[in-house]
Scaffold this active site. Sequence first.
Site: not given
Length: 325
Positions: A79, A82
């Site tokens: 991700c 993230c």
Amino acid sequence: MQPRNMSMSGVVDLAAVKAAQEAKTKAEQARAEAARQGGAGAVSPADLVIDVDEATFERDVLQRSAEVPVVIDFWAEWCQPCKQLSPVLERLAVEYNGRFLLAKIDVDANQMLMQQFGVQGIPAVFAVVAGQALPLFQGAAAEQQIRQTLDQLVQVAEQRFGLTGLSVDPDAEPGGAPVAAAQVPAGPYDALLEAAAQALDAGDLGGAVQAYKNVLSDDPANPEAKLGLAQAELLQRVQGADPQRVREEAADRPADAEAQIAAADLDLVGGHVEDAFGRLIETVRRTAGDDRDAVRRRLLELFEVVGADDPRVVGARRALARALF
């Protein structure tokens, strides 16, 4: 993915004040038990960020949330957002110096936790306070937004649950067991607030209203009593109302202040916050004099129920100002 703000206060919950008081009591009991068992000293700044999995979740999140707000960062290695958000959260965990604990959960390795929290996409950030889960935001939010959310979380945790955070020793070695900061003595209104919560639970709305007013007569700024009074009065107003008749009257008389106020109360109790606010703001535009002032006052009361920091309240305040001026 764009960040989605989440309110700390939420919409009306019939047992909101009672639940908060019970959680606060449990947190105090957990801290007292920890104190009886003895502490191992203050935590290191490095211990303010921890990795959590399904096996350690109860110990490291649920149990620790009785001492300190636990912020959960749901993330994954693949991700990209993230990778932008997680370092910010880790830095802020150290900067906030024990006022919250950051728990990092890899969703790929902990699918069950992801499902239990209802995570639809990552990054997603939640908090657990005194055992109660709160959604904070989703997406790689700006640092200013994150700080505002964390400030609100810390304030709610301290005021509603008595959580003052962890004691942090900058010279401590990593891995030390955390201990709670010095416990703040119970305030003089705990008995009255507990009585109000019990009255709400028993359906005695009049008794709850009076108990909250008793607190506010001595402490007009008490946040728990202000919230509780606003909720109890709202529930008292809609008690026994015929929803179908109220809504028919509101539809037939769009400029009738009393009819629109009654319908807005039902809107809010049903969780339709924007509908309640929009209805009353439009009525402000359509009315004048005493009727307009009555609508404005009720709207301000509903703001109190939802919470001043809720983005829906912030937007409605701006709309109200435009309608008035």
